[in-house]
Design a protein around this motif. Sequence first.
Motif, PDB file in Angstrom:
ATOM      1  N   ALA A  34       2.333  54.405 117.157  1.00 38.99           N
ATOM      2  CA  ALA A  34       2.111  53.028 117.618  1.00 38.99           C
ATOM      3  C   ALA A  34       1.719  52.128 116.447  1.00 38.99           C
ATOM      4  CB  ALA A  34       1.015  53.008 118.686  1.00 38.99           C
ATOM      5  N   ASP A  35       0.904  52.645 115.545  1.00 33.32           N
ATOM      6  CA  ASP A  35       0.483  51.867 114.379  1.00 33.32           C
ATOM      7  C   ASP A  35       1.683  51.515 113.508  1.00 33.32           C
ATOM      8  OD1 ASP A  35      -1.576  50.763 112.641  1.00 33.32           O
ATOM      9  OD2 ASP A  35      -1.093  52.415 111.282  1.00 33.32           O
ATOM     10  N   ILE A  36       2.603  52.460 113.374  1.00 34.83           N
ATOM     11  CA  ILE A  36       3.821  52.213 112.578  1.00 34.83           C
ATOM     12  C   ILE A  36       4.643  51.087 113.199  1.00 34.83           C
ATOM     13  CG2 ILE A  36       6.042  53.204 111.892  1.00 34.83           C
ATOM     14  CD1 ILE A  36       4.622  55.905 111.598  1.00 34.83           C
ATOM     15  N   VAL A  37       4.805  51.131 114.522  1.00 35.74           N
ATOM     16  CA  VAL A  37       5.586  50.107 115.219  1.00 35.74           C
ATOM     17  C   VAL A  37       4.913  48.750 115.115  1.00 35.74           C
ATOM     18  CG1 VAL A  37       6.419  49.345 117.484  1.00 35.74           C
ATOM     19  CG2 VAL A  37       6.628  51.752 116.810  1.00 35.74           C
ATOM     20  N   LEU A  38       3.580  48.726 115.249  1.00 42.72           N
ATOM     21  CA  LEU A  38       2.847  47.461 115.176  1.00 42.72           C
ATOM     22  C   LEU A  38       2.980  46.799 113.805  1.00 42.72           C
ATOM     23  CD1 LEU A  38      -0.403  48.437 117.109  1.00 42.72           C
ATOM     24  CD2 LEU A  38       1.283  46.747 117.833  1.00 42.72           C
ATOM     25  N   LYS A  39       3.091  47.599 112.784  1.00 44.16           N
ATOM     26  CA  LYS A  39       3.189  47.059 111.422  1.00 44.16           C
ATOM     27  C   LYS A  39       4.635  46.777 111.008  1.00 44.16           C
ATOM     28  CE  LYS A  39      -1.016  49.364 109.816  1.00 44.16           C
ATOM     29  NZ  LYS A  39      -1.586  50.444 108.959  1.00 44.16           N
ATOM     30  N   ASP A  40       5.594  47.207 111.827  1.00 44.43           N
ATOM     31  CA  ASP A  40       7.009  47.025 111.501  1.00 44.43           C
ATOM     32  C   ASP A  40       7.494  45.674 112.021  1.00 44.43           C
ATOM     33  OD1 ASP A  40       9.677  47.165 110.996  1.00 44.43           O
ATOM     34  OD2 ASP A  40      10.070  48.919 112.275  1.00 44.43           O
ATOM     35  N   GLU A  41       7.742  44.748 111.103  1.00 43.18           N
ATOM     36  CA  GLU A  41       8.188  43.405 111.499  1.00 43.18           C
ATOM     37  C   GLU A  41       9.577  43.425 112.115  1.00 43.18           C
ATOM     38  OE1 GLU A  41       7.902  40.816 108.201  1.00 43.18           O
ATOM     39  OE2 GLU A  41       5.706  40.888 108.085  1.00 43.18           O
ATOM     40  N   ASN A  42      10.327  44.485 111.889  1.00 45.25           N
ATOM     41  CA  ASN A  42      11.678  44.576 112.416  1.00 45.25           C
ATOM     42  C   ASN A  42      11.773  45.435 113.670  1.00 45.25           C
ATOM     43  OD1 ASN A  42      12.817  43.044 110.238  1.00 45.25           O
ATOM     44  ND2 ASN A  42      12.626  44.874 108.936  1.00 45.25           N
ATOM     45  N   ALA A  43      10.620  45.808 114.207  1.00 47.66           N
ATOM     46  CA  ALA A  43      10.613  46.641 115.414  1.00 47.66           C
ATOM     47  C   ALA A  43      11.272  45.896 116.568  1.00 47.66           C
ATOM     48  CB  ALA A  43       9.185  47.014 115.783  1.00 47.66           C
ATOM     49  N   VAL A  44      12.081  46.602 117.331  1.00 53.19           N
ATOM     50  CA  VAL A  44      12.770  46.015 118.483  1.00 53.19           C
ATOM     51  C   VAL A  44      12.040  46.438 119.753  1.00 53.19           C
ATOM     52  CG1 VAL A  44      14.978  45.989 117.294  1.00 53.19           C
ATOM     53  CG2 VAL A  44      14.323  48.002 118.633  1.00 53.19           C
ATOM     54  N   GLN A  66      -0.469  46.446 121.298  1.00 51.53           N
ATOM     55  CA  GLN A  66      -1.663  46.232 120.483  1.00 51.53           C
ATOM     56  C   GLN A  66      -2.932  46.485 121.307  1.00 51.53           C
ATOM     57  OE1 GLN A  66      -1.723  45.074 116.934  1.00 51.53           O
ATOM     58  NE2 GLN A  66      -3.645  46.143 117.368  1.00 51.53           N
ATOM     59  N   THR A  67      -2.929  46.000 122.540  1.00 53.51           N
ATOM     60  CA  THR A  67      -4.097  46.183 123.410  1.00 53.51           C
ATOM     61  C   THR A  67      -4.341  47.664 123.687  1.00 53.51           C
ATOM     62  OG1 THR A  67      -3.747  44.036 124.491  1.00 53.51           O
ATOM     63  CG2 THR A  67      -5.080  45.672 125.671  1.00 53.51           C
ATOM     64  N   LEU A  68      -3.256  48.364 124.008  1.00 57.88           N
ATOM     65  CA  LEU A  68      -3.389  49.789 124.317  1.00 57.88           C
ATOM     66  C   LEU A  68      -3.819  50.566 123.069  1.00 57.88           C
ATOM     67  CD1 LEU A  68      -2.927  51.054 127.073  1.00 57.88           C
ATOM     68  CD2 LEU A  68      -0.720  51.871 126.291  1.00 57.88           C
ATOM     69  N   TYR A  69      -3.266  50.190 121.945  1.00 60.43           N
ATOM     70  CA  TYR A  69      -3.619  50.857 120.693  1.00 60.43           C
ATOM     71  C   TYR A  69      -5.091  50.660 120.369  1.00 60.43           C
ATOM     72  CZ  TYR A  69      -3.845  51.862 115.689  1.00 60.43           C
ATOM     73  OH  TYR A  69      -4.207  52.355 114.458  1.00 60.43           O
ATOM     74  N   ASP A  70      -5.565  49.430 120.504  1.00 58.59           N
ATOM     75  CA  ASP A  70      -6.970  49.131 120.216  1.00 58.59           C
ATOM     76  C   ASP A  70      -7.900  49.902 121.159  1.00 58.59           C
ATOM     77  OD1 ASP A  70      -6.141  47.406 118.262  1.00 58.59           O
ATOM     78  OD2 ASP A  70      -6.376  45.593 119.477  1.00 58.59           O
ATOM     79  N   THR A  71      -7.488  50.007 122.428  1.00 57.36           N
ATOM     80  CA  THR A  71      -8.310  50.703 123.428  1.00 57.36           C
ATOM     81  C   THR A  71      -8.376  52.195 123.155  1.00 57.36           C
ATOM     82  OG1 THR A  71      -7.745  49.059 125.115  1.00 57.36           O
ATOM     83  CG2 THR A  71      -8.603  51.176 125.880  1.00 57.36           C
ATOM     84  N   TYR A  72      -7.228  52.797 122.963  1.00 61.94           N
ATOM     85  CA  TYR A  72      -7.173  54.248 122.782  1.00 61.94           C
ATOM     86  C   TYR A  72      -7.717  54.689 121.417  1.00 61.94           C
ATOM     87  CZ  TYR A  72      -4.357  54.561 127.042  1.00 61.94           C
ATOM     88  OH  TYR A  72      -3.913  54.501 128.340  1.00 61.94           O
ATOM     89  N   SER A  73      -7.744  53.766 120.457  1.00 61.91           N
ATOM     90  CA  SER A  73      -8.297  54.105 119.145  1.00 61.91           C
ATOM     91  C   SER A  73      -9.808  54.337 119.222  1.00 61.91           C
ATOM     92  CB  SER A  73      -8.020  52.984 118.143  1.00 61.91           C
ATOM     93  OG  SER A  73      -6.645  52.903 117.857  1.00 61.91           O
ATOM     94  N   LEU A  74     -10.411  53.855 120.300  1.00 62.16           N
ATOM     95  CA  LEU A  74     -11.862  54.018 120.478  1.00 62.16           C
ATOM     96  C   LEU A  74     -12.223  55.396 121.032  1.00 62.16           C
ATOM     97  CD1 LEU A  74     -12.734  50.538 122.041  1.00 62.16           C
ATOM     98  CD2 LEU A  74     -13.002  51.257 119.648  1.00 62.16           C
ATOM     99  N   LEU A  75     -11.226  56.115 121.525  1.00 59.05           N
ATOM    100  CA  LEU A  75     -11.496  57.440 122.092  1.00 59.05           C
ATOM    101  C   LEU A  75     -11.927  58.404 120.987  1.00 59.05           C
ATOM    102  CD1 LEU A  75      -8.413  57.780 124.481  1.00 59.05           C
ATOM    103  CD2 LEU A  75     -10.721  56.994 125.046  1.00 59.05           C
TER     104      LEU A  75
END
Length: 265
Positions: free
Chosen positions: A82-92, A53-62
């Motif tokens: 990454a957004d798909i994985v973050l929203k997937d409650e079943n992600a391993v 989540q941290t990396l996604y938020d950071t790189y989304s600003l680029l």
Amino acid sequence: GYDADSWAAYEAALDQAESVLKDENASQEEIDNAVAELTAKRTELKADKDELQTLYDTYSLLKEEDYVKGTYDAMRDALVQADIVLKDENAVPADVKNALNELHSAFDQLKDRPNTAALEILYEEFSQLDLGIYMENGAKKMSDALELAEEVLANPQDEEQVQDAVDKLDEAYKHLIRKTDIQELQSSLEKLQLYDTSKMSTKLRDEIEAAIVSVGEILDNQADLTADQIEAALESVRDLIARADAAIAPKDPSKDDGKTETDGK
């Protein structure tokens, strides 16, 4: 790794199951319940997504426009994944790890867009020039340099490429020679050749003869010369012609100071 809370719940269920299995007096129902609870908590384990989540938020600003064209493509795709994985409650954890690796890899591929401010200024300025008033060779050099600059500005790759485009514009500008300047030099040469230097001073006669040779060479090699060199030649010839005209002009006895360019001294 897994989310701290879901992992703690799973470990608690695991400890409980181990305790029941070690108990010789445990009933089958207690064993079944312990196994069922452990299975449920294992199913409820959630991947730890904090780093992702941290990396996604950071790189989304680029901003894509800050990077060389094409080098941001991988980052765009990695952010989507990454957004798909973050929203997937079943992600391993493996899903999270893969998404992290893709983001890191995409970031490594990014190439900063070089600073094109200087090139933009020159391009804007020189694009306004009327190349029709300049000699063909210089106008062609400027036209080619402007074309190159336009291509670089559309897709700049690195500082070296941008600087090369700047240098070519500067060099082309130095060789822009006005047609009127060449015409004036040609007329000046013809005028110098028509002077009757027999009654002029030796010094002035030598200067005129040298200028005839010099201007002739300039006209023959103008493609290799700069506008500054042409201007310097013009100034010198203008001065020489003015002195030559003064030397052959009728003298006003009332203003004669005894010093002329025709006395041979």
